[in-house]
Design a protein around this motif. Sequence first.
Motif, PDB file in Angstrom:
ATOM      1  N   TYR A   1       0.833  -1.202   0.000  1.00  0.00           N
ATOM      2  CA  TYR A   1       0.000   0.000   0.000  1.00  0.00           C
ATOM      3  C   TYR A   1       0.869   1.254   0.000  1.00  0.00           C
ATOM      4  N   GLU A  21     -10.734  -3.023  -9.990  1.00  0.00           N
ATOM      5  CA  GLU A  21     -10.293  -3.961 -11.021  1.00  0.00           C
ATOM      6  C   GLU A  21     -11.274  -3.983 -12.185  1.00  0.00           C
ATOM      7  N   PHE A  40      -6.345  -3.751  -5.443  1.00  0.00           N
ATOM      8  CA  PHE A  40      -6.739  -3.646  -4.040  1.00  0.00           C
ATOM      9  C   PHE A  40      -8.251  -3.736  -3.840  1.00  0.00           C
ATOM     10  N   SER A  41      -9.017  -3.651  -4.930  1.00  0.00           N
ATOM     11  CA  SER A  41     -10.469  -3.684  -4.807  1.00  0.00           C
ATOM     12  C   SER A  41     -11.081  -4.274  -6.070  1.00  0.00           C
TER      13      SER A  41
END
Length: 390
Positions: free
Chosen positions: A77, A297, A292-293
């Motif tokens: 991150y 995506e 991350f999500s």
Amino acid sequence: MSILLGAAFLMATSAIGPGFLTQTTVFTQQLGASFGFVILASIVLDIGAQLNIWRIIVVAEKPGQEIANLLVPGLGYLLAVLVAFGGLAFNIGNIAGAGLGLNALTGLAPEVGAMLSAVIAIGLFLVREAGKAMDRFAQLMGIVMIGLTLYVALTSAPPVGEAIVKSIAPVVVDMMAIVTLVGGTVGGYITFAGGHRLLEAGLRGRSALPEATRSAVSGIGLASLMRIFLFLAALGVVSQGLMLDAANPPASVFKLAAGPLGYRLFGVVMWSAAITSVIGAAYTSVSFIRTFSPVLERNHRGVIIGFILLSTLIFMTIGRPVKVLVLAGALNGLILPIALGTMLVAAYRERIIGEYRHPVWMTLYGTFVVVVMTYMGGYTLVVELPKLFK
């Protein structure tokens, strides 16, 4: 071959932006033929960084941020934030460069040229096979830039013999120039541009390592070829005693070498460099946050388009914020050792790379790059930035 060339050109054209053109001409004016040594030294460091990172990404079959999170939870991150911030800040400069390129070529106001360029960049990500379109566009623009710069280099009649001699035995060695070139060629988002493109195109696993190696070296080779041609063009001009315009050094190189036509050619080269850097920065920066999500995506093209629109909006409203760009430049210098160091440690974690054994010489090569870039990046943050923000 198409995938390998696409990744190589994406990395190379991401590196060849407005800052690339300006750095090369300014350092040539300062160091003369000895700048050739700086280019050679930076090529050695660039290859060390790219070979390690691309190979580890491909063999791990995961993007850089996921590898970092597997190594140390949360590190991915942090890396994503650094890359995204640096990519956004530099994309403001890339949008500005695209506007200036069209201004030199057509006379359009830079703001109008910037908006038109943003529309073209967004259009590439709206087509059905955006990846292939991006690859083709990067290849075309890369060939145009290299060809036109070679023409100007020949026109300026540089002292090639002197350049060769001083590239091996320089009169002066400027370490800061070397680090600046390395950061500008393989720093920040550029480090991962080609590696992430190879993953998206399906090139992954141990069997793909030879192709990843060839693509990484080809990308550095293309960027270095452009650097060498621009260096020779500028050297031909300054060796004649002509002075470059401090407000726009690369433009004055083209104009002094080839007259009014040269200025138009500069417009083509500047626009090509800037628009491909806009595309590369947007694509790679978003590739760091899309995993991350599931929502990101699924909608990554929309996020890329939003990234380009935001860069353009900032340029249109507040212009090119010099202090933000300088801060991003310092962070860019630090992203490389963080990213490369992370990849080198991950290369020795079986749960990340399986049974793959990373060559010792590559590890030593990469470690040298990490040490050099950490020192110089730290110096910039601790010593230079406080002066800027006083």
